[in-house]
Design an enzyme around this catalytic site. Structure first.
Site, PDB file in Angstrom:
ATOM      1  N   ASP A 111       0.844  -1.186   0.000  1.00 15.55           N
ATOM      2  CA  ASP A 111       0.000   0.000   0.000  1.00 15.55           C
ATOM      3  C   ASP A 111       0.892   1.254   0.000  1.00 15.55           C
ATOM      4  O   ASP A 111       1.741   1.398  -0.869  1.00 15.55           O
ATOM      5  CB  ASP A 111      -0.954  -0.076   1.198  1.00 15.55           C
ATOM      6  CG  ASP A 111      -2.037   0.978   1.187  1.00 15.55           C
ATOM      7  OD1 ASP A 111      -3.072   0.747   0.535  1.00 15.55           O
ATOM      8  OD2 ASP A 111      -1.860   2.039   1.814  1.00 15.55           O
ATOM      9  N   ARG A 115       4.495   2.603  -2.213  1.00 14.36           N
ATOM     10  CA  ARG A 115       4.787   3.845  -2.931  1.00 14.36           C
ATOM     11  C   ARG A 115       6.134   4.427  -2.484  1.00 14.36           C
ATOM     12  O   ARG A 115       6.890   4.960  -3.299  1.00 14.36           O
ATOM     13  CB  ARG A 115       3.656   4.855  -2.721  1.00 14.36           C
ATOM     14  CG  ARG A 115       2.342   4.279  -3.161  1.00 14.36           C
ATOM     15  CD  ARG A 115       1.153   5.197  -3.175  1.00 14.36           C
ATOM     16  NE  ARG A 115       0.006   4.361  -3.527  1.00 14.36           N
ATOM     17  CZ  ARG A 115      -0.231   3.885  -4.739  1.00 14.36           C
ATOM     18  NH1 ARG A 115       0.568   4.209  -5.748  1.00 14.36           N
ATOM     19  NH2 ARG A 115      -1.264   3.093  -4.973  1.00 14.36           N
ATOM     20  N   HIS A 156     -11.419   6.946  -1.084  1.00 10.12           N
ATOM     21  CA  HIS A 156     -10.625   7.531   0.002  1.00 10.12           C
ATOM     22  C   HIS A 156      -9.478   8.383  -0.516  1.00 10.12           C
ATOM     23  O   HIS A 156      -9.020   9.293   0.174  1.00 10.12           O
ATOM     24  CB  HIS A 156     -10.092   6.423   0.919  1.00 10.12           C
ATOM     25  CG  HIS A 156      -9.129   5.487   0.261  1.00 10.12           C
ATOM     26  ND1 HIS A 156      -9.509   4.575  -0.698  1.00 10.12           N
ATOM     27  CD2 HIS A 156      -7.789   5.329   0.428  1.00 10.12           C
ATOM     28  CE1 HIS A 156      -8.450   3.894  -1.087  1.00 10.12           C
ATOM     29  NE2 HIS A 156      -7.399   4.327  -0.432  1.00 10.12           N
ATOM     30  N   TRP A 157      -8.991   8.117  -1.732  1.00  4.86           N
ATOM     31  CA  TRP A 157      -7.920   8.942  -2.297  1.00  4.86           C
ATOM     32  C   TRP A 157      -8.365  10.398  -2.405  1.00  4.86           C
ATOM     33  O   TRP A 157      -7.598  11.304  -2.108  1.00  4.86           O
ATOM     34  CB  TRP A 157      -7.511   8.400  -3.671  1.00  4.86           C
ATOM     35  CG  TRP A 157      -6.485   7.308  -3.593  1.00  4.86           C
ATOM     36  CD1 TRP A 157      -6.516   6.194  -2.811  1.00  4.86           C
ATOM     37  CD2 TRP A 157      -5.281   7.239  -4.338  1.00  4.86           C
ATOM     38  NE1 TRP A 157      -5.403   5.434  -3.024  1.00  4.86           N
ATOM     39  CE2 TRP A 157      -4.635   6.034  -3.957  1.00  4.86           C
ATOM     40  CE3 TRP A 157      -4.683   8.052  -5.297  1.00  4.86           C
ATOM     41  CZ2 TRP A 157      -3.405   5.657  -4.494  1.00  4.86           C
ATOM     42  CZ3 TRP A 157      -3.467   7.666  -5.845  1.00  4.86           C
ATOM     43  CH2 TRP A 157      -2.834   6.483  -5.442  1.00  4.86           C
ATOM     44  N   TYR A 220      -1.951  11.378   1.953  1.00  2.65           N
ATOM     45  CA  TYR A 220      -2.736  11.338   0.720  1.00  2.65           C
ATOM     46  C   TYR A 220      -2.753  12.685   0.010  1.00  2.65           C
ATOM     47  O   TYR A 220      -2.848  12.739  -1.235  1.00  2.65           O
ATOM     48  CB  TYR A 220      -4.161  10.864   1.016  1.00  2.65           C
ATOM     49  CG  TYR A 220      -4.244   9.366   1.145  1.00  2.65           C
ATOM     50  CD1 TYR A 220      -4.596   8.559   0.063  1.00  2.65           C
ATOM     51  CD2 TYR A 220      -3.936   8.734   2.356  1.00  2.65           C
ATOM     52  CE1 TYR A 220      -4.657   7.182   0.178  1.00  2.65           C
ATOM     53  CE2 TYR A 220      -3.993   7.357   2.468  1.00  2.65           C
ATOM     54  CZ  TYR A 220      -4.346   6.585   1.385  1.00  2.65           C
ATOM     55  OH  TYR A 220      -4.395   5.219   1.501  1.00  2.65           O
ATOM     56  N   HIS A 281      -6.952  -6.882  -0.492  1.00 12.11           N
ATOM     57  CA  HIS A 281      -5.856  -5.918  -0.511  1.00 12.11           C
ATOM     58  C   HIS A 281      -4.736  -6.271   0.457  1.00 12.11           C
ATOM     59  O   HIS A 281      -3.568  -5.952   0.202  1.00 12.11           O
ATOM     60  CB  HIS A 281      -6.427  -4.537  -0.157  1.00 12.11           C
ATOM     61  CG  HIS A 281      -5.425  -3.439  -0.084  1.00 12.11           C
ATOM     62  ND1 HIS A 281      -4.626  -3.079  -1.148  1.00 12.11           N
ATOM     63  CD2 HIS A 281      -5.089  -2.590   0.952  1.00 12.11           C
ATOM     64  CE1 HIS A 281      -3.850  -2.065  -0.791  1.00 12.11           C
ATOM     65  NE2 HIS A 281      -4.103  -1.757   0.467  1.00 12.11           N
TER      66      HIS A 281
END
Length: 306
Positions: A111, A115, A156-157, A220, A281
């Site tokens: 998750d 990144r 949610h992004w 985010y 996920h």
């Protein structure tokens, strides 16, 4: 934050390391070549507790909490969100490993940690032997592919990236309810059955702290702005991830928003392999045996040569 939380890493050391103006809490265990594991949202290093003992049989496993998450310190918010950029966090992880005596290492991230992992591979390729990403696609790919159906899947992004303090105020009105719903909704079973009672105790403990909720939102906000810009710049310049890359994703996970996640990663990596795992996920907790087997198989080739 409670001090009597259950110990899910018996035999592992605990320490806080100061790097780049942030205090990183981490667990360290095992022996062998170093392997850094980075968690995602809305979790902490606890997400690795089912597979860390097996990995520690082959590697020196380092499990930090990302800045603002778990027990690591909370960097201040800013208009440019730079403290939470994956470039800045990747640089902190490089310094963490240097402080621990590791000039090169392997890296796996799930998750948000994924990144940080691929950003570290782009910015510091000389530090990595191999890198694995779990159930993600690159940040700019997600934003560029955002449409009606994708937006519903990763709402949610957009919600968490709204200006402070709107999303954090909404979450902090009922943080445990939001956390539990978010975790359950991203599993294949659509419930919390894959998460141990002890892990949920950890998750709920730190997620009730308003400054940490704010930190996760800032994560985010960085993703929607400065991280996107960094990704787009590298993609437009034709820059590739040089260390061997393993992409794993849940067959019912978020990365299946595209028909072929591996094809997306081929646009970013000069040497990529990967496959789906039968789960949602949360690969390390929904499918721990399949996930740990894939990681050991991928990383041990390098480990045995180092």
């Amino acid at each position: 934050m409670k001090n009597d939380l259950p110990d899910l890493f018996p035999g592992f050391d605990s320490m806080t390391v100061d790097v780049n103006d942030v205090h990183l809490f981490c667990r360290i265990g095992g022996s062998g070549p170093p392997l850094l594991l980075l968690h995602g949202y809305p979790q902490s290093h606890i997400c690795w507790h089912k597979i860390a003992p097996q990995l520690a049989e082959h590697f020196t496993v380092v499990l930090p909490d990302l800045p603002g998450y778990g027990r690591s310190s909370v960097p201040p918010l800013s208009d440019d969100h730079a403290a939470y950029s994956k470039r800045n966090i990747a640089a902190a992880m490089v310094e963490l490993m240097k402080v621990l005596g590791h000039t090169t290492f392997s890296l796996a991230g799930h998750d948000r940690g994924g990144r940080v992992a691929y950003r570290l591979a782009l910015d510091h390729p000389e530090m990595l032997t191999k890198v694995a990403v779990l159930d993600i696609l690159p940040t700019c790919d997600y934003w560029d592919r955002m449409d009606r159906l994708f937006g519903l899947k990763i709402y949610h992004w957009m919600f968490l990236a709204q200006a402070a303090p709107f999303p954090e105020n909404m979450i902090s009105a009922a943080p445990v309810a939001f956390l539990d719903h978010t975790l359950a909704s991203w599993t294949a079973a659509k419930d919390l059955s894959c998460f141990s009672k002890e892990a949920m105790t950890h998750n709920r403990d730190w997620f009730c702290e308003p400054d940490r909720v704010s930190a996760t939102c800032e994560d985010y906000r960085a993703g929607a702005r400065i991280d996107y810009e960094h990704d787009r710049s590298d993609l437009d310049a034709g820059k590739k991830i040089q260390p061997p890359l393993l992409a794993l994703w849940g067959s019912k996970g978020i990365a299946t928003s595209v028909d072929d996640p591996l094809e997306v990663w081929r646009g970013w990596s000069a040497n990529v392999t990967g496959a789906a795992v039968a789960c949602g996920h949360f690969l390390p907790e929904e499918a721990p045996q399949e996930t740990v087997a894939a990681l050991i198989a991928f990383f041990r080739n390098t480990a045995e040569l180092s």
